[in-house]
Design a protein around this motif. Structure first.
Motif, short mmCIF file in Angstrom:
data_model
loop_
_atom_site.label_atom_id
_atom_site.label_comp_id
_atom_site.label_asym_id
_atom_site.label_seq_id
_atom_site.Cartn_x
_atom_site.Cartn_y
_atom_site.Cartn_z
N GLU A 1 2.40 -15.56 0.91
CA GLU A 1 2.86 -14.14 1.56
C GLU A 1 3.44 -13.06 0.63
O GLU A 1 3.05 -11.91 0.90
N ILE A 2 3.87 -13.45 -0.69
CA ILE A 2 4.15 -12.55 -1.63
C ILE A 2 2.75 -11.58 -2.01
O ILE A 2 2.63 -10.59 -1.80
N GLN A 3 1.85 -12.41 -2.28
CA GLN A 3 0.55 -11.99 -2.76
C GLN A 3 -0.34 -11.42 -1.66
O GLN A 3 -0.89 -10.24 -1.71
N GLN A 4 -0.10 -11.68 -0.27
CA GLN A 4 -0.65 -10.89 0.94
C GLN A 4 0.02 -9.47 1.10
O GLN A 4 -0.81 -8.55 1.22
N GLN A 5 1.37 -9.51 0.97
CA GLN A 5 1.91 -8.08 0.76
C GLN A 5 1.49 -7.32 -0.32
O GLN A 5 1.39 -6.28 -0.12
N VAL A 6 1.22 -7.82 -1.42
CA VAL A 6 0.74 -6.97 -2.45
C VAL A 6 -0.70 -6.58 -2.07
O VAL A 6 -1.10 -5.31 -2.37
N LEU A 7 -1.38 -7.42 -1.59
CA LEU A 7 -2.74 -7.02 -1.11
C LEU A 7 -2.73 -5.93 -0.01
O LEU A 7 -3.47 -5.01 -0.02
N GLU A 8 -1.74 -6.15 0.95
CA GLU A 8 -1.92 -4.98 1.92
C GLU A 8 -1.38 -3.64 1.21
O GLU A 8 -1.77 -2.55 1.73
N ARG A 9 -0.25 -3.61 0.21
CA ARG A 9 0.26 -2.50 -0.19
C ARG A 9 -0.97 -1.76 -1.00
O ARG A 9 -1.33 -0.62 -0.82
N THR A 10 -2.05 -2.68 -1.83
CA THR A 10 -2.92 -2.13 -2.56
C THR A 10 -3.91 -1.51 -1.58
O THR A 10 -4.53 -0.42 -1.93
N ARG A 11 -4.31 -2.36 -0.73
CA ARG A 11 -5.23 -1.87 0.23
C ARG A 11 -4.92 -0.42 0.97
O ARG A 11 -5.74 0.51 1.02
N ALA A 12 -3.48 -0.13 1.24
CA ALA A 12 -3.13 1.31 1.72
C ALA A 12 -3.13 2.19 0.83
O ALA A 12 -3.57 3.24 1.13
N LYS A 13 -2.93 1.71 -0.47
CA LYS A 13 -2.99 2.94 -1.68
C LYS A 13 -4.51 3.35 -1.72
O LYS A 13 -4.89 4.38 -1.90
N LEU A 14 -5.53 2.36 -1.86
CA LEU A 14 -6.67 2.22 -1.69
C LEU A 14 -7.21 3.28 -0.85
O LEU A 14 -8.03 4.24 -1.07
N GLU A 15 -6.72 3.26 0.56
CA GLU A 15 -7.38 3.89 1.68
C GLU A 15 -6.86 5.44 1.09
O GLU A 15 -7.52 6.39 1.93
N ALA A 16 -5.70 5.69 1.01
CA ALA A 16 -4.97 6.92 0.63
C ALA A 16 -5.76 7.74 -0.36
O ALA A 16 -6.06 8.68 -0.44
N LEU A 17 -6.19 6.80 -1.50
CA LEU A 17 -6.99 7.52 -2.48
C LEU A 17 -8.52 7.91 -2.14
O LEU A 17 -8.95 8.97 -2.16
N GLU A 18 -8.89 6.90 -1.09
CA GLU A 18 -10.37 7.20 -0.70
C GLU A 18 -10.24 8.57 0.13
O GLU A 18 -11.18 9.41 0.03
#
Length: 93
Positions: free
Chosen positions: A53-70
């Motif tokens: 679950e911790i890794q899943q949360q990290v992935l979700e935050r990373t995905r959100a940051k990637l979408e913002a950068l895109e």
């Protein structure tokens, strides 16, 4: 990682299926089965639900940051395109 509650439930299921009149042999079989299951679980290199679950949360935050950068890159490219088009044509004046 060893998931002890899972292993205990599995051992209870196995024990229920062993004949009750085996006496000492039943204990030896249970001990051997538990040892094999422990070894197998260790070799599988599993992670806990909490780690997952911790890794899943990290992935979700990373995905959100990637979408913002895109989105930011697309906006910057959009701003740069008209400026580049304006500089591209020489004045014929």
């Amino acid at each position: 990682m060893q998931d002890q509650p899972f292993l205990d439930r599995l051992m209870n299921d196995i024990s229920r299926h062993l004949p009750a009149d085996l006496g000492r042999l039943r204990q030896e079989v249970e001990h051997s089965v538990r040892a094999v299951l422990n070894e197998t679980m260790t070799r599988l290199d599993l992670i806990s639900r909490e780690e997952f679950e911790i890794q899943q949360q990290v992935l979700e935050r990373t995905r959100a940051k990637l979408e913002a950068l895109e989105k930011q890159v697309a906006e910057l490219e959009g701003d740069a395109a008209p400026a580049a088009a304006g500089r591209g044509a020489p004045d014929q004046g």
